[in-house]
Enzyme design. Structure first.
Site, PDB file in Angstrom:
ATOM      1  CB  VAL A   1      41.773  40.295  35.143  1.00  0.00           C
ATOM      2  CG1 VAL A   1      41.106  40.593  36.488  1.00  0.00           C
ATOM      3  CG2 VAL A   1      42.125  41.600  34.439  1.00  0.00           C
ATOM      4  CB  SER A   2      41.159  34.937  35.604  1.00  0.00           C
ATOM      5  OG  SER A   2      39.892  35.384  35.189  1.00  0.00           O
ATOM      6  CB  SER A   3      46.384  34.450  35.524  1.00  0.00           C
ATOM      7  OG  SER A   3      46.798  35.682  34.962  1.00  0.00           O
TER       8      SER A   3
ATOM      9  CD  GLU B   1      18.328  40.613  66.709  1.00  0.00           C
ATOM     10  OE1 GLU B   1      19.422  40.309  67.211  1.00  0.00           O
ATOM     11  OE2 GLU B   1      18.219  41.367  65.712  1.00  0.00           O
TER      12      GLU B   1
ATOM     13  CB  CYS C   1      19.198  43.545  69.037  1.00  0.00           C
ATOM     14  SG  CYS C   1      18.841  44.385  67.488  1.00  0.00           S
TER      15      CYS C   1
ATOM     16  NE  ARG D   1      22.460  44.533  30.375  1.00  0.00           N
ATOM     17  CZ  ARG D   1      23.778  44.537  30.566  1.00  0.00           C
ATOM     18  NH1 ARG D   1      24.346  45.498  31.276  1.00  0.00           N
ATOM     19  NH2 ARG D   1      24.521  43.576  30.055  1.00  0.00           N
TER      20      ARG D   1
ATOM     21  CB  THR E   1      37.129  43.205  29.814  1.00  0.00           C
ATOM     22  OG1 THR E   1      37.757  41.967  30.138  1.00  0.00           O
ATOM     23  CG2 THR E   1      35.623  43.002  29.706  1.00  0.00           C
TER      24      THR E   1
ATOM     25  CG  LEU F   1      31.306  46.230  33.652  1.00  0.00           C
ATOM     26  CD1 LEU F   1      32.589  46.563  34.394  1.00  0.00           C
ATOM     27  CD2 LEU F   1      31.225  44.739  33.386  1.00  0.00           C
TER      28      LEU F   1
END
Length: 366
Positions: free
Chosen positions: A298-300, A52, A84, A207, A196, A204
């Site tokens: 890790v996903s599971s 604002e 605001c 880029r 990983t 990680l």
């Protein structure tokens, strides 16, 4: 143009600051008078002037008697900047159209009340659903004190993330990998498992040709198997690296990692890292959004515990085959198809040659 049209412009402005205002929301504002836009603005970064204020500065004295379209209820409290709501009152605006109420307990309707008390007409709920999606990270964080978790995976048509030898470069195409770096640029944290790190030695980092910001890097490593020469530990970056481990892990290794500038988080006393506890600890560090880029286990783990809020699945037009090849999600899995996690509110599009599915997991809580 209608109220919805002007609010859409304000939402588009807000999106320009994705990933730059954490732990605060992203907000856009448009000021209109006599059918003409006289001011625009958005909240650029945490601690900076609010949307604002930017819009009012552009509008100048013409803001008197104008209508303001803002994607989130104007604040009513003193933080790093003045309220605001008071600024809008002082500017003499006639009407304020608001997409959604601010769930922050410090505001929560009080900004609208201040405007009404000053005789300013207000309207709430214009494009509210879209505004909530734009600020889905902030809403999760402010309401639950936990990060918004995004699970990203890249797999083949037959659901594989690596061959039986562990080779995974590259499943997705260049365009998909570029989009992933854009995601990294917008989140506070990025998480992988130690598997990983040992297999790929990732950095990680973000880029992008145009530059970007690195997220805080988090590694799940219950036994502190990470090599002291791993790239994730030995690189120049403004973002820090956190290793989540157990209290029983090696104390000497902890000291060596700390000496390298690594933060150690002890998230569990048993044999496995407590992911819910870890998310609480990351939230305490104002990590409001977390991109999970781990492997199948890790996903599971995140999916089975119901911790994923949104997912990005890149599907490459390739078939690897092989019963020993690595699947995209490991773990025990469900016994019946009807017990599987449904993905709702889906968006499907092509990214280069890959298919991208973006959606929200709907968990069966019974």
């Amino acid at each position: 143009m209608t109220d919805k049209d002007y609010m859409q412009l304000a939402l588009n402005l807000a999106r320009q600051a994705e990933g730059r205002t954490s732990p605060n929301p992203i907000v856009g504002a448009v000021i209109v008078k006599d059918g003409k836009i006289i001011g625009e603005g958005y909240h650029h970064y945490a601690g900076g002037a609010h949307a604002e204020v930017h819009a009012l500065k552009e509008a100048g004295e013409d803001a008197k008697g104008a209508t303001v379209y803002v994607t989130l209820e104007p604040c009513s409290h003193y933080g790093k900047t003045p309220p605001c709501a008071n600024t809008l009152i002082k500017a003499g605006v006639k009407r304020v159209v608001i997409a959604m109420e601010d769930p922050n307990p410090k505001v929560a309707g009080s900004g609208i009340e201040l405007l009404n008390q000053a005789g300013i007409e207000t309207e709430l709920g214009v494009l509210e659903d879209e505004a909530k999606k734009v600020n889905e990270v902030f809403l999760k964080y402010i309401n639950t004190k936990k990060p918004f978790v995004i699970l990203k995976n890249a797999m083949t048509l037959d659901g594989k993330v690596a061959t039986k030898t562990g080779d995974s470069k590259w499943i997705s195409g260049e365009e998909s990998r570029h989009l992933v770096h854009q995601l990294r640029d917008k989140v506070d944290g990025i998480l992988v498992g130690i598997g990983t790190v040992l297999a790929d030695n990732p950095r990680l980092t973000t880029r992008l040709p145009e530059g970007g910001q690195d997220p805080t890097r988090i590694v799940l490593d219950s036994r502190l198997r990470i090599p002291l020469n791993a790239d994730i530990i030995n690189q120049e970056s403004d973002a820090k690296t956190i290793i989540a481990t157990l209290k029983i892990s090696d104390e000497d290794k902890k000291r060596k990692l700390i000496a390298k500038g690594i933060e150690i988080i002890e998230a569990g006393e048993g044999n496995n890292i407590d992911l819910k506890l870890l998310l609480d600890l990351l939230a305490e560090r104002e990590i409001t959004s977390l991109l999970v880029e781990g492997g199948s286990q890790v996903s599971s783990s995140f999916l089975e515990e119901g911790l994923v809020d949104k997912l990005y699945y890149f599907i490459a037009p390739k078939i690897i085959g092989g019963k020993e090849a690595f699947s995209v999600v490991g773990g025990e899995g469900v016994k019946k198809v009807s017990d599987g996690i449904k993905i709702v509110d889906k968006e499907v599009k092509l990214v280069g040659e890959d298919i991208l599915v973006v959606g929200y997991p709907e968990y069966n809580r019974n």
